[in-house]
Design an enzyme around this catalytic site. Structure first.
Site: not given
Ligand code: BES
Ligand code: ZN
Ligand code: ZN
Length: 470
Positions: A250, A324
């Site tokens: 990230k 997931r």
């Molecule tokens: N933990 C994050 C989702 C998240 C980010 C929740 C910011 C609340 C605030 C999750 O693990 C994630 O990074 N999801 C990705 C999925 C994508 C790569 C398909 C997302 O939502 O960008």
């Molecule tokens: Zn994530």
């Protein structure tokens, strides 16, 4: 749980003189009628000082024989539609003391929710800096189920504490300790499957996501059980104690808040506390895959394909879609004993946040009874929720071709929905509900300080008894 001196509880006055009468005063058309309950001197004084019953306005007013009464604004219906806790909005502005609500026009249910807001406004996250807490106490009003309101306040405090604690002090082992403490409090049983045992016991995806973390932060599956009779209710919470994104790292701005990526776990633990404290006749199970999504030589990689507990193969197209994956194995385990209801809560997607913002808890459900009961439950305890669809035509988006499933469909269309559809593939086909929560208040509001926040748990607490026929 909160230390006793930090507990969010009603106040029991030591002597009658210590208690100040408090009036909750509506604004607008209802203002005059509400004010008529006040002693004459107080009413006149309030008028001269421009008190209009606005939400957030609170005054201490003179009463006969040198005493005082307090007023707090309840606002107009339109003002209330924009606020969540109105009694708390004014209550925290009163001087320290003990207050007894003697005037209001609330139903018993609304009064309980307002009392909850008052208790929650006493919450401070003071593990790292002891902040003086203003002791503005409230006597439990007649008709309020004090034990229930206090259980809800304690549950929310637990959720907030767990989320607010930085990842350094809230790794998988710390989360396990928190679950063990909750189990001890309620006489529940907890087991943990840790590290390589995850492979032996067939939780490959939990192991895969967590395997890059240091040994003392090894991945694990926490399994709490409580209650010997009644319907089986299984709660599953995402316990990613820190989400770097893995090799699909990230950017700094997105990683900054990722201590809250165990917000789903924190929220199901809050809900579990409510249920156990209230002694529901259910067989409750709480499953928490607790991992750290770390970067190391052992990290899983984009392009890898893994076989989940239920036999489905998953192609990794983004290591940041890790929630997931860990939930998949936990849901598969949950489904094996075919409970009456499975409910998962997870900080699963940024897309959910884009869709509904930080206040609303979006949920997906196949459970018609719960769908029908949730909106009223949400209103009951000031815990707004919003349904999003398990839109079956999007199933194709999570099917990449060389494996059964893709953990991160390209394009990002309907990201919250495709994530929910992914989870449903593991939930066994029974009554399944999934909440994609944010777990965080970005800005302070009455009873809701900036920081970790439970979402959806109280709506479920109100809705489930009817749904489970308790
Ligand atoms: N933990 C994050 C989702 C998240 C980010 C929740 C910011 C609340 C605030 C999750 O693990 C994630 O990074 N999801 C990705 C999925 C994508 C790569 C398909 C997302 O939502 O960008
Ligand atoms: Zn994530
Ligand atoms: Zn995550």
């Amino acid at each position: 749980m909160s230390e006793p001196d930090n507990a969010l509880v009603f106040m029991q006055p030591t002597s009658e003189q210590d208690v100040t009468d408090l009036y909750l005063i509506a604004g607008g058309d209802d203002f005059e009628a509400a004010m008529s309950a006040l002693p004459e001197a107080a009413r006149a004084w309030a008028g001269r000082n421009g008190f209009s019953g606005a939400i957030g306005d609170a005054r201490l007013l003179p009463a006969p024989d040198g005493g005082a009464v307090a007023v707090v604004g309840y606002g107009t219906p339109s003002q209330r539609s924009r606020a969540r806790f109105t009694l708390a909005a004014g209550g925290q502005k009163l001087p320290e003391g003990c207050y007894r609500l003697v005037g209001h026009a609330l139903s018993a249910a609304a009064l309980e929710a307002e009392c909850l807001g008052w208790l929650l406004s006493g919450y401070r996250f003071d593990r790292y800096r002891k902040a003086g807490r203003k002791a503005v106490g409230l006597v439990a009003p007649d008709g309020v189920d004090a034990a229930r309101v206090e259980a809800l306040a304690a549950a929310e405090a637990l959720t907030r504490d767990l989320i607010n604690t930085p990842a350094e002090d809230m790794g998988p082992a710390d989360l396990q300790a928190a679950v063990a403490a909750l189990a001890l409090l309620h006489g529940a049983e907890m087991s943990a499957t840790v590290g390589d045992a995850l492979l032996e016991e067939n939780f490959p995806l939990i192991h895969t996501v967590g395997r890059a973390a240091s040994a003392d932060r090894a991945p694990r599956l926490l399994d709490l059980r409580w209650g010997g009779e009644g319907p089986r209710l299984t709660l599953v919470g995402k316990g990613v104690c820190f989400d770097t994104g893995g090799l699909n790292l990230k950017p700094g701005g997105s990683m900054g808040l990722m201590k809250k990526d165990m917000g789903g776990a924190a929220t199901v633990l809050g809900l579990a506390h409510m249920i156990m404290a209230q002694g529901w006749k259910v067989r409750l199970r709480v499953l928490i895959p607790a991992v750290e999504n770390a970067v190391a030589g052992a990290s899983f990689r984009p392009g890898d394909i893994f076989t989940a507990r239920n036999g489905l193969t998953v192609e990794i197209n983004n290591t940041d879609a890790e929630g997931r994956l860990v939930l998949a194995d936990a849901l598969a385990l949950a489904a094996e004993e075919t409970p009456d209801r499975i409910i998962s809560m997870a900080t699963l997607t940024g897309a959910a946040r884009v869709a509904v913002g930080p206040d609303l808890a979006p949920f997906f459900t196949d459970d018609a009874a719960l769908r029908a009961a949730l909106p009223e439950g949400a209103a009951r305890w000031a815990d707004p929720v919003w349904e999003l669809p398990f839109h079956a035509p999007y199933e194709a988006m999570i099917e990449p071709g060389i494996a059964d499933l893709d953990n991160a469909p390209k394009g990002g269309f309907a990201g919250a929905i495709t994530a929910a559809l992914f989870l449903r593939r593991f939930a066994g086909g029974g009554a399944y509900t999934h909440f994609d929560v944010y777990g965080w208040n970005p800005s302070a509001a009455p009873g809701r300080p900036k920081g970790g926040a439970g979402m959806g748990a109280r709506a479920l607490f109100a809705a489930l008894p009817e749904v489970l026929a308790l």
